[in-house]
Design a protein around this motif. Structure first.
Motif, PDB file in Angstrom:
ATOM      1  N   UNK A   1     -42.600 -31.522 -62.141  1.00  0.00           N
ATOM      2  CA  UNK A   1     -43.478 -30.755 -63.025  1.00  0.00           C
ATOM      3  C   UNK A   1     -42.709 -30.256 -64.240  1.00  0.00           C
ATOM      4  N   UNK A   2     -41.460 -29.847 -64.022  1.00  0.00           N
ATOM      5  CA  UNK A   2     -40.627 -29.430 -65.155  1.00  0.00           C
ATOM      6  C   UNK A   2     -40.463 -30.558 -66.163  1.00  0.00           C
ATOM      7  N   UNK A   3     -40.198 -31.777 -65.676  1.00  0.00           N
ATOM      8  CA  UNK A   3     -40.023 -32.924 -66.570  1.00  0.00           C
ATOM      9  C   UNK A   3     -41.285 -33.270 -67.330  1.00  0.00           C
ATOM     10  N   UNK A   4     -42.423 -33.339 -66.633  1.00  0.00           N
ATOM     11  CA  UNK A   4     -43.684 -33.675 -67.296  1.00  0.00           C
ATOM     12  C   UNK A   4     -44.105 -32.585 -68.272  1.00  0.00           C
ATOM     13  N   UNK A   5     -43.889 -31.329 -67.898  1.00  0.00           N
ATOM     14  CA  UNK A   5     -44.243 -30.212 -68.777  1.00  0.00           C
ATOM     15  C   UNK A   5     -43.395 -30.217 -70.044  1.00  0.00           C
TER      16      UNK A   5
ATOM     17  N   UNK B   1     -35.178 -29.863 -68.823  1.00  0.00           N
ATOM     18  CA  UNK B   1     -35.903 -29.422 -70.016  1.00  0.00           C
ATOM     19  C   UNK B   1     -35.399 -30.156 -71.261  1.00  0.00           C
ATOM     20  N   UNK B   2     -34.078 -30.156 -71.440  1.00  0.00           N
ATOM     21  CA  UNK B   2     -33.506 -30.733 -72.658  1.00  0.00           C
ATOM     22  C   UNK B   2     -33.662 -32.244 -72.713  1.00  0.00           C
ATOM     23  N   UNK B   3     -33.454 -32.903 -71.564  1.00  0.00           N
ATOM     24  CA  UNK B   3     -33.634 -34.354 -71.512  1.00  0.00           C
ATOM     25  C   UNK B   3     -35.110 -34.698 -71.698  1.00  0.00           C
ATOM     26  N   UNK B   4     -36.003 -33.891 -71.084  1.00  0.00           N
ATOM     27  CA  UNK B   4     -37.436 -34.120 -71.259  1.00  0.00           C
ATOM     28  C   UNK B   4     -37.851 -34.004 -72.713  1.00  0.00           C
ATOM     29  N   UNK B   5     -37.316 -33.017 -73.406  1.00  0.00           N
ATOM     30  CA  UNK B   5     -37.620 -32.869 -74.838  1.00  0.00           C
ATOM     31  C   UNK B   5     -37.071 -34.043 -75.634  1.00  0.00           C
TER      32      UNK B   5
ATOM     33  N   UNK C   1     -29.516 -35.101 -60.870  1.00  0.00           N
ATOM     34  CA  UNK C   1     -30.929 -35.113 -60.513  1.00  0.00           C
ATOM     35  C   UNK C   1     -31.755 -34.501 -61.639  1.00  0.00           C
ATOM     36  N   UNK C   2     -31.199 -33.492 -62.310  1.00  0.00           N
ATOM     37  CA  UNK C   2     -31.876 -32.902 -63.463  1.00  0.00           C
ATOM     38  C   UNK C   2     -32.021 -33.887 -64.602  1.00  0.00           C
ATOM     39  N   UNK C   3     -31.001 -34.711 -64.822  1.00  0.00           N
ATOM     40  CA  UNK C   3     -31.064 -35.736 -65.871  1.00  0.00           C
ATOM     41  C   UNK C   3     -32.216 -36.699 -65.597  1.00  0.00           C
ATOM     42  N   UNK C   4     -32.279 -37.211 -64.370  1.00  0.00           N
ATOM     43  CA  UNK C   4     -33.305 -38.202 -64.054  1.00  0.00           C
ATOM     44  C   UNK C   4     -34.694 -37.581 -63.951  1.00  0.00           C
ATOM     45  N   UNK C   5     -34.774 -36.298 -63.597  1.00  0.00           N
ATOM     46  CA  UNK C   5     -36.070 -35.618 -63.612  1.00  0.00           C
ATOM     47  C   UNK C   5     -36.585 -35.522 -65.044  1.00  0.00           C
ATOM     48  N   UNK C   6     -35.682 -35.229 -65.993  1.00  0.00           N
ATOM     49  CA  UNK C   6     -36.075 -35.174 -67.398  1.00  0.00           C
ATOM     50  C   UNK C   6     -36.525 -36.522 -67.935  1.00  0.00           C
ATOM     51  N   UNK C   7     -35.942 -37.581 -67.391  1.00  0.00           N
ATOM     52  CA  UNK C   7     -36.335 -38.932 -67.765  1.00  0.00           C
ATOM     53  C   UNK C   7     -37.564 -39.396 -66.983  1.00  0.00           C
TER      54      UNK C   7
END
Length: 438
Positions: A69-73, A291-295, A369-375
């Motif tokens: 949800x963090x990544x999609x948001x 957050x940052x990778x998602x942006x 895992x945070x990197x790939x969640x952002x992707x």
């Protein structure tokens, strides 16, 4: 679209509240263990420690509701797509509610399976069952809370997410003291305090976000349009498989340690509580990266992506050093938080060095895992977990020669392989499918 890459200062300003927000998540179980530990009731200490591991593991299984949800948001917020942003919340909230209700309906077989995997001694069964019987009613609220907190964090509303969790933990601590120390309700009081705190988390979160919500009549049809769940489920299916293997590792770890007696079971449960706090620290850094990778993905900005990953490694290394120093200097104070039983603490000290090196071996796995969640890519995370599980199974054979140390050797090897696997996967992913420059 190219934006200015984030600076170390900007990363830190975002990361510190997220770290605090993240480590507050397992503190419900930790606080329960600490408060009951002051009573000196060994059965209650062991019962709540096992109960906390049970819930931490179950909720970790569905942690994808917060991570994805963090990544999609984050991606929807930079694309200024109102519908995508709203459904980045509605879909995981609906799933969290459904999963939570299923857990409630299946509480009897779920409890039986958990007690079996945890190899719960007969002497601890009454306390463990009491703890689970109360806290299981918080399942829908916990999972909905994951979705709401992930949505807020993805938009960068970190202060709100942090405030929600701080208030929740303060409620839990206050009620723990009242119910256990003041009213002598014991295990039931501890569990009831956590349940109230879990419900309070969702109610408080809804008061923060209600004005940001938009629900048009057309959304009803979209909400139940299964095709639109495809990407969400594709990402989460990999994360779910990942967590199934994590659940197997924790269950196997606990059951094998329990074969060495109830004292060893309690010691491992206490050290696992410390491991959860450390893991969630790195999870906070991972959320920052998400957050940052998602942006960066939302803007198709490769420079920002590369810088976000570099800063993740730098802050990760600094965190490893800081945590290991704290663990080294504060061994006895940390252990005494969990129990007043001197004999139990003496045994815990023998195995404490495994927790000391855990940040070094397992920390980067949670960062990547945070990197790939952002992707919004789950396959590398899934694969790393399977590789780690195989490593764990092989190293666990060492219990035949070194006893409970072999259990911890297998666990540390599990984290090390995951960290290495995800590091290599990120490097390969950059080369094969980098975010494109605008």
């Amino acid at each position: 679209m190219v934006t200015a890459p984030v600076t170390a200062r900007q990363y830190g300003v975002l990361a510190y509240p997220l770290i605090l927000s993240s480590i507050l998540t397992p503190l419900l179980g930790v606080t329960d263990t600490i408060v009951i530990g002051q009573t000196g009731d060994a059965a209650a200490i062991g019962g709540i420690a096992l109960g906390a591991v049970f819930f931490n593991t179950i909720y970790w299984l569905f942690g994808f509701l917060k991570v994805s949800t963090t990544g999609f948001s984050a991606q929807a917020s930079v694309q200024q797509d109102e519908t995508a942003l709203q459904f980045a919340l509605y879909r995981p909230v609906l799933l969290g509610l459904m999963i939570g209700l299923i857990l409630l309906l299946c509480r009897s077989p779920l409890t039986s399976a958990g007690l079996y995997l945890l190899a719960t001694p007969a002497s601890l069964l009454p306390d463990v069952n009491t703890y689970i019987d109360y806290r299981i009613y918080g399942a829908p609220f916990v999972l909905i809370g994951y979705a709401v907190l992930g949505w807020l964090i993805g938009q960068g509303q970190v202060k709100r997410a942090l405030m929600i969790q701080i208030v929740s933990n303060l409620i839990n601590i206050a009620l723990d003291v009242v119910f256990v120390i003041g009213l002598d309700y014991g295990v039931a009081g501890v569990a009831a305090a956590s349940l109230v705190a879990e419900i309070g988390t969702v109610l408080l979160a809804l008061t923060f976000i209600v004005r940001q919500l938009v629900f048009k009549p057309a959304y009803w049809q979209l909400l139940f349009h299964l095709q639109d769940y495809r990407k969400f489920f594709m990402v989460n299916a990999d994360l779910f498989i990942r967590t199934i293997f994590l659940l197997l590792v924790i269950g196997w770890f606990t059951r094998t340690g329990a074969s060495f007696g109830p004292d060893m079971l309690a010691v491992n449960a206490i050290l696992l509580q410390m491991q959860y706090v450390i893991a969630y620290w790195f999870g906070g850094l991972g959320s920052t990266t998400t957050i940052l990778v998602g942006r960066a993905r939302g803007h198709d900005d490769n420079a920002s992506y590369q810088q976000s990953v570099r800063l993740t490694r730098q802050f990760g290394l600094a965190s490893i050093v800081l945590i290991m120093v704290l663990l080294f200097l504060c061994q006895q104070p940390f252990l005494r938080l969990f129990s007043a039983d001197s004999e139990l603490l003496l045994v815990a000290s023998v195995y404490y060095n495994w927790i000391l090196i855990f940040p070094l071996t397992g920390g980067f796995a949670m960062l990547y895992e945070g990197v790939f969640a952002g992707r919004t890519e789950g396959k590398p995370v899934r694969n790393s977990m399977i590789q780690g599980f195989i490593t764990f199974a092989v190293l666990l054979l060492s219990v035949n020669w070194i006893g409970n140390h072999g259990v911890w050797l297998a666990f540390i090897g599990f984290g090390l392989v995951r960290s290495g696997s995800l590091h290599l996967a990120e490097r390969r992913t950059q080369k094969k499918h980098p975010p494109a420059h605008a």
